[in-house]
Design a protein around this motif. Structure first.
Motif, PDB file in Angstrom:
ATOM      1  N   SER A  61       0.803  -1.233   0.000  1.00  0.00           N
ATOM      2  CA  SER A  61       0.000   0.000   0.000  1.00  0.00           C
ATOM      3  C   SER A  61       0.832   1.276   0.000  1.00  0.00           C
ATOM      4  N   LEU A  62       2.124   1.174   0.328  1.00  0.00           N
ATOM      5  CA  LEU A  62       2.921   2.384   0.497  1.00  0.00           C
ATOM      6  C   LEU A  62       4.200   2.396  -0.345  1.00  0.00           C
ATOM      7  N   LEU A  63       5.120   1.473  -0.091  1.00  0.00           N
ATOM      8  CA  LEU A  63       6.393   1.494  -0.816  1.00  0.00           C
ATOM      9  C   LEU A  63       6.215   1.187  -2.302  1.00  0.00           C
ATOM     10  N   GLY A  64       5.409   0.175  -2.622  1.00  0.00           N
ATOM     11  CA  GLY A  64       5.187  -0.182  -4.024  1.00  0.00           C
ATOM     12  C   GLY A  64       4.661   0.994  -4.840  1.00  0.00           C
ATOM     13  N   PRO A  65       3.561   1.640  -4.389  1.00  0.00           N
ATOM     14  CA  PRO A  65       3.071   2.816  -5.118  1.00  0.00           C
ATOM     15  C   PRO A  65       4.085   3.952  -5.184  1.00  0.00           C
ATOM     16  N   ALA A  66       4.872   4.141  -4.111  1.00  0.00           N
ATOM     17  CA  ALA A  66       5.884   5.207  -4.115  1.00  0.00           C
ATOM     18  C   ALA A  66       6.925   4.969  -5.204  1.00  0.00           C
ATOM     19  N   ILE A  67       7.338   3.726  -5.383  1.00  0.00           N
ATOM     20  CA  ILE A  67       8.312   3.394  -6.426  1.00  0.00           C
ATOM     21  C   ILE A  67       7.712   3.612  -7.807  1.00  0.00           C
ATOM     22  N   GLU A  68       6.467   3.214  -7.995  1.00  0.00           N
ATOM     23  CA  GLU A  68       5.802   3.403  -9.293  1.00  0.00           C
ATOM     24  C   GLU A  68       5.685   4.880  -9.641  1.00  0.00           C
ATOM     25  N   MET A  69       5.381   5.708  -8.649  1.00  0.00           N
ATOM     26  CA  MET A  69       5.234   7.147  -8.899  1.00  0.00           C
ATOM     27  C   MET A  69       6.568   7.819  -9.217  1.00  0.00           C
ATOM     28  N   ASN A  73      12.047   9.893 -11.731  1.00  0.00           N
ATOM     29  CA  ASN A  73      12.948  10.615 -10.844  1.00  0.00           C
ATOM     30  C   ASN A  73      14.355  10.661 -11.422  1.00  0.00           C
ATOM     31  N   ALA A  74      14.990  11.832 -11.367  1.00  0.00           N
ATOM     32  CA  ALA A  74      16.295  12.014 -11.997  1.00  0.00           C
ATOM     33  C   ALA A  74      17.367  11.131 -11.366  1.00  0.00           C
ATOM     34  N   ILE A  75      17.280  10.899 -10.081  1.00  0.00           N
ATOM     35  CA  ILE A  75      18.284  10.066  -9.405  1.00  0.00           C
ATOM     36  C   ILE A  75      18.005   8.590  -9.637  1.00  0.00           C
ATOM     37  N   GLY A  76      16.751   8.219  -9.618  1.00  0.00           N
ATOM     38  CA  GLY A  76      16.365   6.824  -9.780  1.00  0.00           C
ATOM     39  C   GLY A  76      15.030   6.578  -9.101  1.00  0.00           C
ATOM     40  N   ALA A  77      14.266   5.613  -9.597  1.00  0.00           N
ATOM     41  CA  ALA A  77      12.955   5.338  -9.027  1.00  0.00           C
ATOM     42  C   ALA A  77      13.050   4.892  -7.571  1.00  0.00           C
ATOM     43  N   TRP A  78      14.215   4.393  -7.199  1.00  0.00           N
ATOM     44  CA  TRP A  78      14.408   3.893  -5.840  1.00  0.00           C
ATOM     45  C   TRP A  78      14.599   5.001  -4.818  1.00  0.00           C
ATOM     46  N   PHE A  79      15.030   6.194  -5.254  1.00  0.00           N
ATOM     47  CA  PHE A  79      15.471   7.218  -4.313  1.00  0.00           C
ATOM     48  C   PHE A  79      14.372   7.727  -3.377  1.00  0.00           C
ATOM     49  N   PRO A  80      13.209   8.180  -3.876  1.00  0.00           N
ATOM     50  CA  PRO A  80      12.185   8.667  -2.938  1.00  0.00           C
ATOM     51  C   PRO A  80      11.755   7.611  -1.929  1.00  0.00           C
ATOM     52  N   ALA A  81      11.626   6.354  -2.396  1.00  0.00           N
ATOM     53  CA  ALA A  81      11.212   5.283  -1.484  1.00  0.00           C
ATOM     54  C   ALA A  81      12.273   5.036  -0.419  1.00  0.00           C
ATOM     55  N   ALA A  82      13.546   4.977  -0.828  1.00  0.00           N
ATOM     56  CA  ALA A  82      14.629   4.713   0.126  1.00  0.00           C
ATOM     57  C   ALA A  82      14.788   5.870   1.114  1.00  0.00           C
ATOM     58  N   LEU A  87      13.835   8.007   6.549  1.00  0.00           N
ATOM     59  CA  LEU A  87      13.429   9.185   7.315  1.00  0.00           C
ATOM     60  C   LEU A  87      12.279   8.842   8.267  1.00  0.00           C
ATOM     61  N   GLY A  88      11.348   8.011   7.805  1.00  0.00           N
ATOM     62  CA  GLY A  88      10.243   7.599   8.661  1.00  0.00           C
ATOM     63  C   GLY A  88      10.718   6.815   9.861  1.00  0.00           C
ATOM     64  N   GLY A  89      11.684   5.917   9.648  1.00  0.00           N
ATOM     65  CA  GLY A  89      12.242   5.157  10.759  1.00  0.00           C
ATOM     66  C   GLY A  89      12.970   6.043  11.751  1.00  0.00           C
ATOM     67  N   ILE A  90      13.736   6.996  11.235  1.00  0.00           N
ATOM     68  CA  ILE A  90      14.482   7.913  12.109  1.00  0.00           C
ATOM     69  C   ILE A  90      13.519   8.778  12.917  1.00  0.00           C
ATOM     70  N   PHE A  91      12.445   9.220  12.273  1.00  0.00           N
ATOM     71  CA  PHE A  91      11.446  10.039  12.949  1.00  0.00           C
ATOM     72  C   PHE A  91      10.828   9.279  14.132  1.00  0.00           C
ATOM     73  N   LEU A  92      10.414   8.036  13.904  1.00  0.00           N
ATOM     74  CA  LEU A  92       9.820   7.240  14.982  1.00  0.00           C
ATOM     75  C   LEU A  92      10.851   6.898  16.054  1.00  0.00           C
ATOM     76  N   ALA A 228       5.661   4.158   5.557  1.00  0.00           N
ATOM     77  CA  ALA A 228       6.096   2.757   5.562  1.00  0.00           C
ATOM     78  C   ALA A 228       7.267   2.553   6.510  1.00  0.00           C
ATOM     79  N   GLY A 229       8.245   3.435   6.452  1.00  0.00           N
ATOM     80  CA  GLY A 229       9.403   3.322   7.332  1.00  0.00           C
ATOM     81  C   GLY A 229       9.026   3.437   8.795  1.00  0.00           C
ATOM     82  N   ALA A 230       8.092   4.357   9.091  1.00  0.00           N
ATOM     83  CA  ALA A 230       7.649   4.526  10.470  1.00  0.00           C
ATOM     84  C   ALA A 230       6.944   3.266  10.967  1.00  0.00           C
ATOM     85  N   MET A 231       6.125   2.656  10.110  1.00  0.00           N
ATOM     86  CA  MET A 231       5.419   1.443  10.525  1.00  0.00           C
ATOM     87  C   MET A 231       6.371   0.275  10.727  1.00  0.00           C
TER      88      MET A 231
END
Length: 271
Positions: A61-69, A73-82, A87-92, A228-231
């Motif tokens: 529901s979260l990472l998969g759609p983020a990669i598709e969107m 991305n200029a850096i790579g499709a993986w960058f926003p998801a990674a 960042l979500g994990g660090i925040f929590l 996703a990272g926070a969860m």
């Protein structure tokens, strides 16, 4: 159901959906009116199940759609998801170090956060599940907020599926707060109140998440992976250890797998 939700804005949809997830937390808490204690194996299996649902939701529901969107991305499709995931994990992790809380099945001496010994056990348990519910509310809100940027009926179905999965796994969370309090002698009414109160943060977090991404489209893949990272942080740091702390490791692990498969089926079949 889809037709009903189409009558509201994405922010309104997120709020209504998380009223349901909050209601499922309250439903779990109502078990205190039927019994004073609950079988530990059952509680551990329910916590494991909740962890499986959260892990599956984090990807489908979260990472998969983020990669598709992020295909362009200029850096790579993986960058926003990674980036968003970490960042979500660090925040929590940061909130976990600050907010005083106590995980289910854990003795008071192992409470975490700032000055936990100055808080009542009931308060610490509620704060633990509240911490747990912040990324869940954000996830649902972000999924609905994405609809403001050209979402289709399929993406609405996906957001509703996520809310359904989060709601299902909220049931044992209500149990995990209310039943220990009842077992310690708290009245049924107070135990129920504290149990359902932990879910109140989800509609608030959902509205914040939906509002943020509804009007700032470039944030969407980062926001999805942030949730996703926070969860995943919550699952790894709290849910899995709590489900296995009383020795029911195999049962909790198998329940986690069942929860994962159920959420996967819901997301693939309905979303």
């Amino acid at each position: 159901m889809i037709n009903f939700f189409q009558n509201f804005t994405p922010i309104g949809q997120a709020f209504i959906a998380t009223l349901f997830t909050w209601g499922m937390t309250a439903l779990g808490a109502t078990l205190v009116f039927a019994t004073k204690t609950i079988n530990q194996r059952l509680l551990d299996s329910m916590l494991g199940f909740a962890g499986g649902v959260m892990i599956a939701a984090s990807y489908w529901s979260l990472l998969g759609p983020a990669i598709e969107m992020s295909a362009d991305n200029a850096i790579g499709a993986w960058f926003p998801a990674a980036f968003g995931f970490l960042l979500g994990g660090i925040f929590l992790w940061g909130i976990d170090k600050i907010l005083p809380h106590l995980h289910p099945n854990t003795p008071l001496s192992k409470a975490e956060g700032l000055y936990p010994k100055e808080r009542k056990r009931s308060t610490l348990l509620v704060l633990a599940i509240t911490l747990h519910n912040i990324p869940e509310g954000l996830a649902v809100g972000i999924a609905f907020g994405a609809l403001a940027n050209g979402g289709t009926e399929a993406s609405l179905a996906g957001a509703l599926t996520l809310a359904l999965g989060i709601g299902i796994q909220n049931f044992p969370e209500g149990v995990a707060v209310s039943m220990p309090l009842r077992g310690e002698g708290m009245s049924r009414r107070k135990s129920f109140f504290y149990g359902q109160f932990s879910g109140m943060v989800e509609p608030i977090a959902a509205v914040i998440g939906a509002f943020a991404v509804a009007f700032i489209e470039p944030l969407l893949p980062y926001a999805l992976s942030f949730a996703a990272g926070a969860m995943i942080f919550v699952v790894a740091e709290e849910v899995i250890p709590s489900s296995q702390e009383k020795g029911n490791k195999d049962l909790a692990s198998m329940s986690l797998m069942v929860g994962f498969v159920l959420m996967m089926i819901l997301d693939v079949a309905l979303g």
